[in-house]
Write an enzyme that holds these catalytic residues in place. Structure first.
Site, PDB file in Angstrom:
ATOM      1  N   HIS A 134       0.671  -1.011  -0.115  1.00 33.52           N
ATOM      2  CA  HIS A 134      -0.240  -0.099   0.611  1.00 33.52           C
ATOM      3  C   HIS A 134       1.036   0.871   0.231  1.00 33.52           C
ATOM      4  O   HIS A 134       2.195   1.432   0.823  1.00 33.52           O
ATOM      5  CB  HIS A 134      -1.187   0.126   1.475  1.00 33.52           C
ATOM      6  CG  HIS A 134      -2.113  -1.135   1.142  1.00 33.52           C
ATOM      7  ND1 HIS A 134      -3.441  -0.770   0.665  1.00 33.52           N
ATOM      8  CD2 HIS A 134      -2.412  -2.455   2.104  1.00 33.52           C
ATOM      9  CE1 HIS A 134      -4.066  -1.955   0.495  1.00 33.52           C
ATOM     10  NE2 HIS A 134      -3.344  -2.563   1.032  1.00 33.52           N
ATOM     11  N   VAL A 258       0.131 -22.186  21.258  1.00 37.13           N
ATOM     12  CA  VAL A 258       0.599 -22.618  22.772  1.00 37.13           C
ATOM     13  C   VAL A 258      -0.771 -22.394  23.618  1.00 37.13           C
ATOM     14  O   VAL A 258      -1.951 -21.665  23.192  1.00 37.13           O
ATOM     15  CB  VAL A 258       0.803 -20.506  23.221  1.00 37.13           C
ATOM     16  CG1 VAL A 258       0.623 -20.034  24.171  1.00 37.13           C
ATOM     17  CG2 VAL A 258       2.513 -20.399  21.963  1.00 37.13           C
ATOM     18  N   SER A 427      -4.543  -5.128   7.642  1.00 36.50           N
ATOM     19  CA  SER A 427      -4.541  -4.712   6.113  1.00 36.50           C
ATOM     20  C   SER A 427      -4.516  -2.714   6.911  1.00 36.50           C
ATOM     21  O   SER A 427      -4.807  -2.247   7.571  1.00 36.50           O
ATOM     22  CB  SER A 427      -5.465  -4.333   5.363  1.00 36.50           C
ATOM     23  OG  SER A 427      -4.867  -3.049   4.129  1.00 36.50           O
ATOM     24  N   CYS A 494       3.798 -29.774 -13.401  1.00 35.42           N
ATOM     25  CA  CYS A 494       3.033 -28.659 -14.033  1.00 35.42           C
ATOM     26  C   CYS A 494       2.370 -28.615 -15.287  1.00 35.42           C
ATOM     27  O   CYS A 494       3.190 -27.273 -15.667  1.00 35.42           O
ATOM     28  CB  CYS A 494       2.268 -28.314 -12.466  1.00 35.42           C
ATOM     29  SG  CYS A 494       0.945 -26.537 -12.829  1.00 35.42           S
ATOM     30  N   CYS A 531      -6.487 -25.985 -13.633  1.00 40.28           N
ATOM     31  CA  CYS A 531      -6.772 -26.506 -13.747  1.00 40.28           C
ATOM     32  C   CYS A 531      -6.769 -27.078 -12.329  1.00 40.28           C
ATOM     33  O   CYS A 531      -7.174 -27.961 -11.638  1.00 40.28           O
ATOM     34  CB  CYS A 531      -6.022 -28.349 -13.723  1.00 40.28           C
ATOM     35  SG  CYS A 531      -4.679 -28.522 -13.649  1.00 40.28           S
ATOM     36  N   CYS A 536      -1.311 -32.357 -11.988  1.00 37.93           N
ATOM     37  CA  CYS A 536      -0.785 -32.410 -11.130  1.00 37.93           C
ATOM     38  C   CYS A 536      -0.412 -33.025  -9.780  1.00 37.93           C
ATOM     39  O   CYS A 536       0.527 -33.423  -9.462  1.00 37.93           O
ATOM     40  CB  CYS A 536       0.772 -31.429 -11.065  1.00 37.93           C
ATOM     41  SG  CYS A 536      -0.049 -29.884 -10.855  1.00 37.93           S
TER      42      CYS A 536
END
Length: 622
Positions: A134, A258, A427, A494, A531, A536
């Site tokens: 940002h 924890v 954010s 892949c 896919c 894969c």
């Protein structure tokens, strides 16, 4: 603090069902209400705007009528892998905050232990966001968010170069459809530019905007532009921070929850986990949505986290041509608690759409709803009609850790003297992480020294990480050279993302040693294409099985409970039992070869049949 004024507001709206009191430098709100939305509203009514740090925070003790809040999910096993250990610094939470803090602490000769209850790093908010770096244009002046975002943003080229993580400073555009918004937008830009220090903020014409984003809606009249905005792979950066921390001596214990703390006279004496009790000198709380729970364990709860869900959709790379940067739109009417999402062209070439913002009391509900997808697309399709739900290849939901003040908490404990809180990190937490980590590093070193500990620089600290080679980005000559060095780089596993067997094996041998299908996916991208692993994933699972010399049935998708196969249907297929989350005394399929004691010791997991000197406790989830 005028608590009576707060009480009057609550009484007027909610009667005597809710009350507030000033306690331990916080406003504690108690009572019972019928909806979570009402609880959020009541707590927000108690917020008093003050400058950080050490502001007055709201603590939510309101019950939701008829609802038992879900408990934190923990690993389904106990062992003694960490029992009796005495780290100088225990960092709780291996998201972007915890991983970056651990890495910065390795610049000193310290025993650093980073723990996380999940089977990999960045499995919560740090791996479930849009990856935007940002510019800080929409943050309140005087907030910690605004303080750190400019510093963090400016650090990204250096940090990403050191850690070999792709980063693109693509810029951010906010379009306006109304000419009447020009004067308010201009005043806003001047305020951001000269009073808040976001110097690159500017207004550009509709023509300039459409030159940059030719597929955007032609009705956008002008746009606000911040060229300093960028994008990064959020989980990729977190993984890189954690790997660099491990390479520099930090120990990382995954599947480590924890569960409690012993606090005596304002000092944390011990921390109880499912893997034993540790006795750290200081604790750093970077536990995300559970940061207030950790604070409660430490007898230092002066804030509350209220979870906020956000859903993003990922579009096929074919949609990449329709959006070049980070683009959103804005109306004159402002949205109070969210920027409203947008469209982002990722560093990998996809387009990401979202997120929305939905308040929730479920801190670990990552389910995606049709309503969220519809809401996001209803808003963001205004930017470009070429962005369609038909291009979605997958979607994900993250849960953000917001405080009621909508700001970070970066400070020492108030009642407990050997804890540092890195909490409320939503954010732009990804952007601010490099700068926040430096400050918390300094705070931790100062705290240790104040308590009589000698802390010296680590002269062998290496800030650079060697990334796994990405063959699809190489020239033909470079790829040919790699394949000659190692023929596995010539075997494509892949097809969507053009990932080779060699890259997958490199991921399995990386410093963290997390051996799940999803861990490999996040490190080298098999299964990230159209896919979504349909072709894969079986091949990746087979490579994990072969590389670690374990039965295919022992390979997991993401954690110990995510079974992919249940074994062979052949008559001579053998069974495999699990103990403490590590498969032990397994017999391979078909050939009858035994793999006894796969876990080499209590504190060292197996890595390709070899003992790892810098072991990741619980790293290899098989």
């Amino acid at each position: 603090m005028n608590i009576s004024a707060v009480q009057k507001k609550l009484l007027k709206k909610y009667g005597d069902t809710v009350s507030a009191r000033f306690e331990n430098k916080s406003i504690v709100v108690s009572g019972m209400l019928d909806s979570w939305e009402a609880i959020i509203d009541a707590c927000r009514m108690c917020v008093v705007r003050q400058k950080q740090p050490r502001a007055v925070h709201v603590v939510n003790n309101i019950s939701l009528r008829g609802v038992q809040f879900p408990r934190m999910k923990t690993p389904p096993f106990f062992d003694n892998a960490l029992d009796g250990q005495t780290p100088d610094v225990l960092v709780i939470g291996a998201g972007i905050s915890g991983a970056s803090i651990a890495r910065e602490l390795t610049k000193w000769k310290l025993n650093v232990l980073l723990v996380d209850k999940e089977a990999d790093v960045a499995l919560h908010a740090s791996g479930r966001n849009d990856g935007e770096v940002h510019p800080g244009v929409d943050l309140r002046k005087g907030s910690l968010k605004q303080h750190y975002v400019l510093r963090g943003n400016a650090m990204y080229e250096r940090v990403c170069n050191e850690l070999s993580v792709p980063f693109k400073r693509c810029g951010q555009y906010v379009g306006f459809f109304e000419r009447a918004a020009f004067v308010p937008a201009l005043l806003y830009v001047l305020h951001r530019k000269y009073l808040c220090g976001v110097r690159d903020t500017k207004l550009i014409s509709g023509k300039a905007f459409h030159n940059a984003e030719p597929y955007a809606d032609a009705r956008i009249k002008f746009a606000m532009y911040n060229p300093s905005a960028g994008c990064v792979c959020p989980y990729g950066l977190t993984i890189a921070y954690a790997e660099n921390a491990a390479a520099n001596g930090a120990r990382i214990s995954l599947q480590t929850a924890v569960l409690g703390m012993e606090v005596v006279d304002g000092i944390i004496m011990s921390v109880v986990t499912n893997r034993g009790t540790v006795r750290p000198k200081i604790v750093i709380n970077a536990a995300g949505t559970f940061a207030d729970d950790v604070a409660q364990m430490a007898c230092d709860k002066f804030f509350s986290i209220h979870a906020r869900r956000g859903t993003n959709s990922i579009l096929d790379k074919k949609s990449g041509k329709f959006i070049n940067a980070i683009t959103s739109w804005k109306a004159l009417k402002n949205t109070a608690y969210t920027k409203g999402g947008g469209l982002l062209h990722t560093v990998h070439g996809n387009v990401l759409v979202g997120p929305d913002a939905v308040e929730t009391y479920e801190k670990e509900n990552f389910a995606t709803t049709q309503e969220s997808i519809d809401t996001v697309f209803a808003r963001q399709s205004r930017i470009s009609k070429n962005v369609s739900t038909s291009a979605i290849i997958t979607y994900f939901t993250g849960v953000r850790a917001a405080t009621f003040e909508e700001d970070f908490i970066i400070e020492r404990g108030r009642s407990t003297r050997n804890i540092i809180h890195c909490a409320g990190i939503q954010s732009p937490g990804l952007t601010t992480a490099p700068a926040v980590a430096l400050d918390i590093e300094a705070m931790a070193v100062a705290m240790l020294r104040e308590n009589g500990n000698t802390v010296e620089k680590n002269s062998s600290f290496n800030p650079c990480r060697n990334a796994i080679p990405v063959l699809r980005e190489m020239s033909d000559e470079e790829r040919d050279k790699k394949i000659k060095e190692n023929p596995d780089y010539g075997i494509i596993v892949c097809r969507c993302e053009e990932v080779s067997k060699g890259e997958i094996i490199d991921a399995l041998r990386s410093p963290l040693g997390v051996a799940t299908v999803d861990a490999v996916k996040k490190r080298v991208r098999p299964g990230m294409g159209r896919c979504q692993g349909g072709f894969c994933m079986p091949l990746v699972a087979q490579i994990i099985s072969e590389e670690l010399h374990v039965p295919l049935a022992a390979v997991r998708k993401c954690d110990i409970d995510s079974v992919i196969t249940f074994g062979s249907a052949k008559e001579n297929a053998a069974s495999c039992s699990a103990k403490n989350g590590v498969y032990d005394s397994c017999v391979a399929f078909d050939n009858g070869t035994a793999f006894d004691n796969l876990a080499l010791s209590d504190d060292c997991t197996a890595s390709g049949g070899r003992q790892n000197d810098k072991a990741t406790v619980g790293g290899a989830v098989l």
